[in-house]
Enzyme design. Structure first.
Site, PDB file in Angstrom:
ATOM      1  N   HIS A  35       0.790  -1.237   0.000  1.00  9.65           N
ATOM      2  CA  HIS A  35       0.000   0.000   0.000  1.00  9.65           C
ATOM      3  C   HIS A  35       0.816   1.277   0.000  1.00  9.65           C
ATOM      4  CE1 HIS A  35      -4.175  -1.432   0.488  1.00  9.65           C
ATOM      5  NE2 HIS A  35      -3.609  -2.486   1.050  1.00  9.65           N
ATOM      6  N   LYS A  84      -8.769  14.097   3.777  1.00  7.80           N
ATOM      7  CA  LYS A  84      -7.892  12.927   3.826  1.00  7.80           C
ATOM      8  C   LYS A  84      -7.020  13.102   5.055  1.00  7.80           C
ATOM      9  CE  LYS A  84      -6.496  14.140  -0.313  1.00  7.80           C
ATOM     10  NZ  LYS A  84      -6.499  12.928  -1.130  1.00  7.80           N
ATOM     11  N   ARG A  85      -6.262  12.061   5.431  1.00 13.25           N
ATOM     12  CA  ARG A  85      -5.350  12.218   6.558  1.00 13.25           C
ATOM     13  C   ARG A  85      -4.381  13.379   6.289  1.00 13.25           C
ATOM     14  NH1 ARG A  85      -5.445   8.245  10.806  1.00 13.25           N
ATOM     15  NH2 ARG A  85      -3.610   9.363  11.542  1.00 13.25           N
ATOM     16  N   LYS A 103       0.690  14.511   1.198  1.00 11.54           N
ATOM     17  CA  LYS A 103      -0.617  14.841   0.596  1.00 11.54           C
ATOM     18  C   LYS A 103      -0.738  16.342   0.299  1.00 11.54           C
ATOM     19  CE  LYS A 103      -2.903  10.885   2.822  1.00 11.54           C
ATOM     20  NZ  LYS A 103      -3.478  10.112   1.705  1.00 11.54           N
ATOM     21  N   THR A 135      -8.498   6.578  -2.797  1.00 10.08           N
ATOM     22  CA  THR A 135      -9.854   6.098  -3.101  1.00 10.08           C
ATOM     23  C   THR A 135     -10.873   7.217  -2.907  1.00 10.08           C
ATOM     24  OG1 THR A 135      -9.833   5.148  -0.881  1.00 10.08           O
ATOM     25  CG2 THR A 135      -9.572   3.618  -2.728  1.00 10.08           C
ATOM     26  N   LYS A 161     -14.392   8.499  -5.076  1.00  6.06           N
ATOM     27  CA  LYS A 161     -15.696   8.836  -4.478  1.00  6.06           C
ATOM     28  C   LYS A 161     -16.174  10.200  -4.984  1.00  6.06           C
ATOM     29  CE  LYS A 161     -14.321   6.019  -0.630  1.00  6.06           C
ATOM     30  NZ  LYS A 161     -13.592   5.958   0.647  1.00  6.06           N
TER      31      LYS A 161
END
Length: 842
Positions: free
Chosen positions: A378, A569-570, A575, A677, A681
């Site tokens: 992952h 998101k985290r 990110k 993911t 969505k």
């Protein structure tokens, strides 16, 4: 003019929510009252809203039980190959509404509650999220369970029943504060304890080598108590099982050897054993090598493998007689999927059981092990890779360390035979990392012990083969596969966005819910005025609804006609929430400079949790809230720009905000986000994506058409080239005046006037040691955001792009992902047949 329909009446007209027959409703009301009275022992006069929720949950659960028993009976009789999905995380969210959707009960239950004077949404809001995950990895496992049941696969999810899931996040004076998530406080109506399947798990001790084999002795025992949760497929009458293990101290725990007067302390010390399933480690993409975490990893693996082998040995329904002893058949009947390296101990544990307990020779056992296990990677971030210190391993699991050494000895022999004289390769490929402290590289163990290794998006799988696992790929290229992630369209469209699901169903029918590829048919409607209008109308309604929710729960007023720009998101440096911050500041400065220009109004919402020990991530949250304090109180800007930090982002909040969003921010540095993911969505729910060519964004652009996403920034090759050349943030700072202005404002206390140096560390990081090269993509990002603003002013063209995006979502169903796992890794074939319903004659 006709009176607008009430929310209740409008829902009744949504066919995807299931038919509500009169008999159906009467029976549900009867069951509901029976549960209120007999299960909860409550009179209608004193019942609380929570009591009503529990009564409804028990009523809906009743519809699962018959199907659940019949599904398991079906498996015992047919004896298919079974797949065991082992994961330390299952981020399930709420269960009630999802169960009603999958059993086609939603409209009937809604009407029954309405007739009883109750509001369905209020009852649904009483349910606690099952937050047994951190983010993407745990939510993926939940989507996979839904798809495996919907595809009629004999599948079991195995994990830990954490007493405390991911912490609840409070924002206090702009800072994240963590609160324990006591999700089981009021009980969980969806689980069933199974004490009859309790299993012992061993730790510590020592090994004895005898002529007839090895014994692991003088161990400490913890009991694993299973709790089962039903997992219903979509309207096919299959109900699979998620089995989560809870740690229990054995009755004689610490009592056999306590000293006189130590009885009370011995009983109190039972907590030490039971701590194993107390709390989820709250790290996302970060390895924390704690003893308790290794205990958790072995706990789930040991209990699960005992269960797998018990089930392999018996095959007929309800029978406990052992009927199968030939382990050479194990890979024909059992597939084990390791969700990241967290359950990697399954490999040495399966070897221990086969060799030490079942007395197979090593080569036979190893062949069985490899053909049974498969591993999903992952992440490529080095700080996330699990590398356990040898001394910890030796103390906690002495037999497993011996087995790992033997696996490694034979592995290195094979490498040496294949690449004679290549000593560097031997040390790179070893399962044991030498150096200061010797460590076991769990990813290497997984690769060597599995017959298939996969990444989770095409670009990620390619990066694995080219970099992280290059040596292993060169040795066994056929082992490496790609399985691009997906999401379940049941929860992430039908359930969370029934308005959009209905607009789609009116054009192409309802079959897309089980076959998402049918969404390509929407391309025929891309110039259809009525369809464009309907899609835009649903989006506007969702935005209004979310604006109301924000006002009620966060006391924030926002402009529902502004663009809803979301990054949820985290919180993590890779990110790049900081890149988003720089755009916000730049846009703010532009509005301030030319306040009379026609700016596209935006509401920027950022949400996500920071790991409690991740200082930089917590500072990023503080920066976002600080920017909000300044921007949101600037009268010149007004409602043309608002910045909101969404507190306590979780599955249930995602289900509310994603259908309401216009723009999805997927802006990680190319090569760092394995898949994502959330990106899928947003795409399915009618948002446009601004993103880098990273993770699944690459494939999303391919499916929707390149021009229908806002793509910017460096590619993986550009990032590599910049690494070679050297990344110097100062050069961008000197060359780009708006970047310099924004950084000077952060550094000079413009956003923290009471503490001018509050963000000193963030500034220092961005200027001097930013691994994720925020400044390198700043200029292109700002230009790309200008294109977003321009298009948003043309609602029709914007909505056309939205339609192309929705039409391109078929690939991103977890049904497609799971079908590929089944055929290409597990050797199983999905079925679209339905099982007979419990009331049908067999």
């Amino acid at each position: 003019m006709s009176k607008p329909l009430s929310d209740h009446d409008r829902k009744k007209q949504i066919s995807v929510r299931g038919l509500a027959g009169v008999e159906n409703i009467a029976a549900l009301k009867q069951d509901f009252n029976r549960h209120l009275h007999f299960t909860l022992v409550k009179d209608r006069n004193v019942a609380t809203r929570r009591d009503y929720y529990f009564a409804l949950a028990h009523t809906v659960r009743e519809h699962l039980i018959g199907r659940w028993i019949r599904t398991q009976q079906h498996y015992y009789e047919k004896d298919p190959k079974r797949v065991y999905y082992i994961s330390l995380e299952f981020y399930m969210g709420r269960t009630l509404q999802n169960t009603m959707v999958n059993l086609a009960l939603e409209n009937a239950c809604d009407e029954a509650m309405y007739q009883l004077g109750l509001d369905m949404e209020e009852l649904e809001d009483m349910e606690e999220d099952a937050g047994l995950g951190n983010g993407g990895l745990g939510r993926l496992a939940a989507c996979f369970l839904d798809s495996m049941a919907s595809l009629g696969l004999a599948a079991y999810g195995y994990g830990i029943r954490y007493e405390f899931g991911i912490f609840n996040q409070k924002i206090v004076n702009g800072w994240q504060v963590e609160e324990a998530d006591d999700w089981l406080r009021f009980g969980n109506p969806w689980e069933k304890a199974r004490p009859e399947y309790m299993r012992p798990v061993h730790y510590y001790g020592r090994t004895e080598h005898h002529p007839d084999g090895v014994k692991w002795v003088d161990t400490q025992v913890v009991l694993a108590l299973p709790y089962d949760t039903p997992i219903p497929g979509y309207r096919n009458n299959y109900v699979n099982t998620m089995r989560l293990w809870s740690a229990k101290a054995p009755c004689d725990f610490n009592l056999k050897d306590f000293n006189v007067g130590g009885y009370i302390q011995a009983v109190l010390d039972r907590n030490l054993a039971e701590n194993i399933s107390r709390v989820l480690y709250p790290n996302d993409n970060f390895f924390e090598g704690k003893e308790l975490r290794l205990k958790q990893e072995y706990f789930v693996v040991s209990a699960t493998l005992q269960d797998i082998i018990r089930r392999f040995k018996v095959s007929k329904f309800g029978s406990r007689e052992i009927v199968r002893t030939d382990f050479s058949k194990l890979p024909d009947k059992v597939a084990i999927q390791l969700n990241d390296t967290h359950p990697a101990m399954a490999i040495p544990e399966l070897m221990r059981v086969l060799v030490d307990e079942e007395k197979l020779n090593w080569d036979t056992a190893w062949d069985i092990c490899v053909r049974t296990c498969a591993y999903t990677n992952h992440t490529v971030l080095p700080e996330a890779l699990e590398r356990w210190p040898i001394d910890l391993f030796a103390r906690l699991l002495p037999r497993h360390l011996e087995i790992v050494y033997e696996i490694n000895r034979r592995h290195l022999e094979r490498v040496a035979a294949r690449f004679p004289g290549d000593h560097d390769r031997l040390s790179r490929m070893s399962l044991i990392e030498e150096g200061g402290q010797k460590r076991i590289n769990m990813a290497h163990l997984c690769i060597v012990g599995s017959h298939a290794v996969n990444g989770v998006a095409r670009i990620h799988s390619d990066i694995l083969k080219a970099t992280l696992f290059k040596d292993f790929y060169e040795m066994e290229p056929d082992k490496f596969q790609n399985k691009t992630n997906g999401i379940t369209p049941r929860r992430w469209l039908v359930m969370c966005n029934p308005g959009l699901a209905e607009v789609i169903a009116e054009r192409i029918g309802e079959d897309f819910i089980r076959d998402l590829d049918q969404l390509t048919r929407l391309r025929e409607f891309v110039n259809d005025e009525a369809f464009i209008r309907d899609v835009a109308k649903v989006k506007q309604e969702n935005k209004m609804k979310f604006a109301v929710h924000l006002e009620e729960h966060y006391k924030v007023k926002i402009n529902p006609n502004s663009m809803f720009d979301l990054q949820v998101k985290r919180i993590h440096e890779y990110k790049r929430q900081l890149l988003n911050c720089l755009h916000i500041i730049t846009y703010y400065n532009r509005i301030k400079k030319e306040p009379n220009k026609q700016w596209t109004p935006r509401t920027v919402m950022i949400g996500g949790k920071a790991a409690p020990g991740y200082h930089t991530a917590k500072m990023i949250i503080r920066l976002i809230t600080a920017i909000g304090e300044v921007v949101n109180n600037d009268a010149v800007v007004g409602d043309r720009l608002k910045v909101i930090f969404l507190e306590n982002y979780k599955v249930t909040l995602a289900e509310r905000v994603i259908p309401a969003s216009d723009l999805s921010e997927q802006i990680s540095t190319a090569g760092t986000e394995a898949s994502g993911t959330g990106n899928m969505k947003f795409m399915l729910n009618g948002a446009l994506t601004i993103g880098t060519m990273d993770g699944a964004n690459v494939e999303m652009a391919e499916e929707a058409g390149d021009g229908n996403l806002f793509i910017f920034g460096m590619l993986v090759d550009d990032v590599d080239a910049l690494d070679k050349k050297g990344y110097h943030a100062q050069e961008y700072y000197n060359r780009l005046p708006e970047l310099k202005q924004a950084m000077d404002q952060i550094a000079g206390g413009f956003f923290s006037p009471k503490q001018p140096d509050l963000f000193k560390e963030i500034v220092d990081m961005l200027m001097h040691h930013d691994r994720f090269k925020v400044f390198a993509d700043y200029e292109e990002y700002i230009k790309c955001q200008e294109k977003v603003n321009a298009l948003y002013k043309d609602p029709k063209e914007w909505t056309k792009k939205v339609i192309y995006n929705i039409a391109g979502c078929g690939k991103f169903s977890s049904d497609r992902t799971i079908t590929q796992y089944a055929r290409e890794i597990w050797g199983m074939e999905p079925t679209l047949e339905k099982l007979p319903a419990p009331d049908d004659k067999l």
